[in-house]
Design a protein around this motif. Structure first.
Motif, PDB file in Angstrom:
ATOM      1  N   ALA A 142       0.819  -1.220   0.000  1.00 35.97           N
ATOM      2  CA  ALA A 142       0.000   0.000   0.000  1.00 35.97           C
ATOM      3  C   ALA A 142       0.848   1.263   0.000  1.00 35.97           C
ATOM      4  O   ALA A 142       1.879   1.340   0.659  1.00 35.97           O
ATOM      5  CB  ALA A 142      -0.916   0.015   1.222  1.00 35.97           C
ATOM      6  N   LYS A 143       0.363   2.248  -0.752  1.00 38.36           N
ATOM      7  CA  LYS A 143       0.818   3.622  -0.633  1.00 38.36           C
ATOM      8  C   LYS A 143      -0.302   4.363   0.082  1.00 38.36           C
ATOM      9  O   LYS A 143      -1.478   4.169  -0.223  1.00 38.36           O
ATOM     10  CB  LYS A 143       1.085   4.253  -2.005  1.00 38.36           C
ATOM     11  CG  LYS A 143       2.300   3.680  -2.691  1.00 38.36           C
ATOM     12  CD  LYS A 143       2.575   4.418  -3.978  1.00 38.36           C
ATOM     13  CE  LYS A 143       3.843   3.886  -4.618  1.00 38.36           C
ATOM     14  NZ  LYS A 143       4.160   4.635  -5.847  1.00 38.36           N
ATOM     15  N   CYS A 144       0.073   5.202   1.039  1.00 43.48           N
ATOM     16  CA  CYS A 144      -0.918   5.875   1.881  1.00 43.48           C
ATOM     17  C   CYS A 144      -0.739   7.381   1.745  1.00 43.48           C
ATOM     18  O   CYS A 144       0.381   7.888   1.822  1.00 43.48           O
ATOM     19  CB  CYS A 144      -0.741   5.432   3.325  1.00 43.48           C
ATOM     20  SG  CYS A 144      -0.909   3.636   3.506  1.00 43.48           S
ATOM     21  N   TYR A 145      -1.855   8.078   1.570  1.00 41.17           N
ATOM     22  CA  TYR A 145      -1.817   9.492   1.223  1.00 41.17           C
ATOM     23  C   TYR A 145      -2.663  10.350   2.156  1.00 41.17           C
ATOM     24  O   TYR A 145      -3.775   9.984   2.504  1.00 41.17           O
ATOM     25  CB  TYR A 145      -2.386   9.708  -0.185  1.00 41.17           C
ATOM     26  CG  TYR A 145      -1.549   9.127  -1.278  1.00 41.17           C
ATOM     27  CD1 TYR A 145      -0.586   9.893  -1.915  1.00 41.17           C
ATOM     28  CD2 TYR A 145      -1.729   7.806  -1.683  1.00 41.17           C
ATOM     29  CE1 TYR A 145       0.185   9.365  -2.933  1.00 41.17           C
ATOM     30  CE2 TYR A 145      -0.959   7.269  -2.703  1.00 41.17           C
ATOM     31  CZ  TYR A 145      -0.007   8.050  -3.323  1.00 41.17           C
ATOM     32  OH  TYR A 145       0.751   7.527  -4.338  1.00 41.17           O
ATOM     33  N   TRP A 159       5.725  12.230   2.813  1.00 42.36           N
ATOM     34  CA  TRP A 159       5.387  13.073   3.956  1.00 42.36           C
ATOM     35  C   TRP A 159       6.395  12.775   5.050  1.00 42.36           C
ATOM     36  O   TRP A 159       6.412  11.703   5.627  1.00 42.36           O
ATOM     37  CB  TRP A 159       3.968  12.785   4.421  1.00 42.36           C
ATOM     38  CG  TRP A 159       3.470  13.675   5.510  1.00 42.36           C
ATOM     39  CD1 TRP A 159       4.027  14.826   5.970  1.00 42.36           C
ATOM     40  CD2 TRP A 159       2.289  13.494   6.281  1.00 42.36           C
ATOM     41  NE1 TRP A 159       3.277  15.370   6.979  1.00 42.36           N
ATOM     42  CE2 TRP A 159       2.188  14.564   7.188  1.00 42.36           C
ATOM     43  CE3 TRP A 159       1.293  12.523   6.299  1.00 42.36           C
ATOM     44  CZ2 TRP A 159       1.153  14.696   8.097  1.00 42.36           C
ATOM     45  CZ3 TRP A 159       0.260  12.649   7.198  1.00 42.36           C
ATOM     46  CH2 TRP A 159       0.194  13.729   8.088  1.00 42.36           C
ATOM     47  N   LYS A 160       7.258  13.740   5.272  1.00 39.97           N
ATOM     48  CA  LYS A 160       8.260  13.582   6.324  1.00 39.97           C
ATOM     49  C   LYS A 160       8.503  14.936   6.955  1.00 39.97           C
ATOM     50  O   LYS A 160       8.236  15.980   6.357  1.00 39.97           O
ATOM     51  CB  LYS A 160       9.548  12.988   5.773  1.00 39.97           C
ATOM     52  CG  LYS A 160      10.181  13.788   4.667  1.00 39.97           C
ATOM     53  CD  LYS A 160      11.367  13.079   4.066  1.00 39.97           C
ATOM     54  CE  LYS A 160      11.855  13.877   2.874  1.00 39.97           C
ATOM     55  NZ  LYS A 160      12.893  13.199   2.159  1.00 39.97           N
ATOM     56  N   GLY A 161       8.976  14.908   8.169  1.00 35.36           N
ATOM     57  CA  GLY A 161       9.253  16.151   8.862  1.00 35.36           C
ATOM     58  C   GLY A 161       9.039  15.995  10.355  1.00 35.36           C
ATOM     59  O   GLY A 161       8.797  14.909  10.861  1.00 35.36           O
ATOM     60  N   GLU A 162       9.118  17.116  11.038  1.00 32.40           N
ATOM     61  CA  GLU A 162       8.970  17.124  12.492  1.00 32.40           C
ATOM     62  C   GLU A 162       7.554  17.560  12.856  1.00 32.40           C
ATOM     63  O   GLU A 162       7.066  18.579  12.371  1.00 32.40           O
ATOM     64  CB  GLU A 162       9.985  18.083  13.119  1.00 32.40           C
ATOM     65  CG  GLU A 162      10.066  17.961  14.614  1.00 32.40           C
ATOM     66  CD  GLU A 162      11.176  18.816  15.195  1.00 32.40           C
ATOM     67  OE1 GLU A 162      10.856  19.680  16.025  1.00 32.40           O
ATOM     68  OE2 GLU A 162      12.339  18.611  14.804  1.00 32.40           O
ATOM     69  N   ILE A 163       6.910  16.750  13.689  1.00 29.61           N
ATOM     70  CA  ILE A 163       5.573  17.059  14.189  1.00 29.61           C
ATOM     71  C   ILE A 163       5.618  16.888  15.703  1.00 29.61           C
ATOM     72  O   ILE A 163       5.987  15.822  16.193  1.00 29.61           O
ATOM     73  CB  ILE A 163       4.492  16.128  13.596  1.00 29.61           C
ATOM     74  CG1 ILE A 163       4.543  16.095  12.080  1.00 29.61           C
ATOM     75  CG2 ILE A 163       3.099  16.545  14.074  1.00 29.61           C
ATOM     76  CD1 ILE A 163       3.648  15.031  11.443  1.00 29.61           C
ATOM     77  N   HIS A 175       2.198  12.975   1.076  1.00 27.50           N
ATOM     78  CA  HIS A 175       1.352  14.162   1.223  1.00 27.50           C
ATOM     79  C   HIS A 175       1.134  14.678  -0.182  1.00 27.50           C
ATOM     80  O   HIS A 175       2.099  14.858  -0.935  1.00 27.50           O
ATOM     81  CB  HIS A 175       2.060  15.188   2.091  1.00 27.50           C
ATOM     82  CG  HIS A 175       1.300  16.458   2.279  1.00 27.50           C
ATOM     83  ND1 HIS A 175       1.920  17.642   2.558  1.00 27.50           N
ATOM     84  CD2 HIS A 175      -0.016  16.735   2.233  1.00 27.50           C
ATOM     85  CE1 HIS A 175       1.011  18.588   2.679  1.00 27.50           C
ATOM     86  NE2 HIS A 175      -0.171  18.066   2.470  1.00 27.50           N
ATOM     87  N   MET A 176      -0.118  14.907  -0.536  1.00 26.27           N
ATOM     88  CA  MET A 176      -0.436  15.310  -1.896  1.00 26.27           C
ATOM     89  C   MET A 176      -1.393  16.505  -1.847  1.00 26.27           C
ATOM     90  O   MET A 176      -2.342  16.492  -1.083  1.00 26.27           O
ATOM     91  CB  MET A 176      -1.117  14.136  -2.608  1.00 26.27           C
ATOM     92  CG  MET A 176      -1.691  14.458  -3.951  1.00 26.27           C
ATOM     93  SD  MET A 176      -2.587  13.040  -4.638  1.00 26.27           S
ATOM     94  CE  MET A 176      -1.227  12.070  -5.219  1.00 26.27           C
ATOM     95  N   ASN A 177      -1.104  17.508  -2.639  1.00 27.28           N
ATOM     96  CA  ASN A 177      -1.997  18.647  -2.804  1.00 27.28           C
ATOM     97  C   ASN A 177      -2.506  18.650  -4.227  1.00 27.28           C
ATOM     98  O   ASN A 177      -1.736  18.463  -5.167  1.00 27.28           O
ATOM     99  CB  ASN A 177      -1.273  19.975  -2.539  1.00 27.28           C
ATOM    100  CG  ASN A 177      -1.047  20.216  -1.074  1.00 27.28           C
ATOM    101  OD1 ASN A 177      -1.538  19.507  -0.215  1.00 27.28           O
ATOM    102  ND2 ASN A 177      -0.281  21.247  -0.775  1.00 27.28           N
TER     103      ASN A 177
END
Length: 179
Positions: A142-145, A159-163, A175-177
């Motif tokens: 699976a790819k998850c969006y 989607w990567k980064g600090e949360i 993450h898709m726009n």
């Protein structure tokens, strides 16, 4: 399958989705009135400042708040509309409160859809990332969006980064726009 309007779903499905959205508009307008306004939770302090600082009389203020409540209901219905449209694509289905908005019936794609009016705080973003990562763990192909509709620019990226002070990244979470 007729394709007069779009080529990825039948005209019948599209018109059914539009019909559902129209019903939601009518329901939202019928469910909010001046009488029901007083039964809803209202931030009376904010309304007081709005009235005084913007020089708005009480009736106009109440009417604008009623319109805001209707608009909020409509925005939720637009999200449902997006899900219904995408769920009509062959090989995909709507999640129906199962934790995802759309999935491929072969479990190769899971998506959570937000329209541009749905803002997420960092706790919501963290929970969404963790949920999508769990789907990726459970379904190895699976790819998850996280899909944002009508954002300021189109992109599709990991989607990567600090949360909330924690670093997140997963090779099959995106993450898709979409503009």
């Amino acid at each position: 399958m007729a394709h007069k309007y779009v080529n990825f779903i039948s005209d019948e499905h599209l018109l059914n989705c539009i019909g559902n959205l129209h019903k939601a508009y009518l329901k939202a307008k019928n469910n909010v009135s001046k009488k029901s306004f007083y039964t809803n939770k209202v931030d009376s302090i904010k309304l007081t400042f709005d009235a005084k600082f913007n020089d708005i009389n009480e009736d106009d203020l109440i009417q604008s708040e009623i319109l805001r409540q209707i608009d909020k209901s409509i925005n939720n219905s637009i999200g449902t509309f997006h899900e219904q449209i995408l769920g009509g694509i062959e090989g995909y289905e709507v999640g129906n409160l199962s934790g995802f908005d759309i999935r491929a019936v072969d479990n190769t794609l899971f998506a959570d859809i937000k329209n541009k009016h749905n803002t997420m705080n960092s706790s919501s973003a963290e929970a969404l990332f963790q949920k999508l990562a769990r789907y990726a763990d459970d379904h190895k192909k699976a790819k998850c969006y996280w899909v944002q509709i009508l954002a300021k620019g189109s992109f599709n990226e990991h989607w990567k980064g600090e949360i909330n002070g924690k670093e997140y990244g997963y090779r099959r979470v995106y993450h898709m726009n979409i503009v």
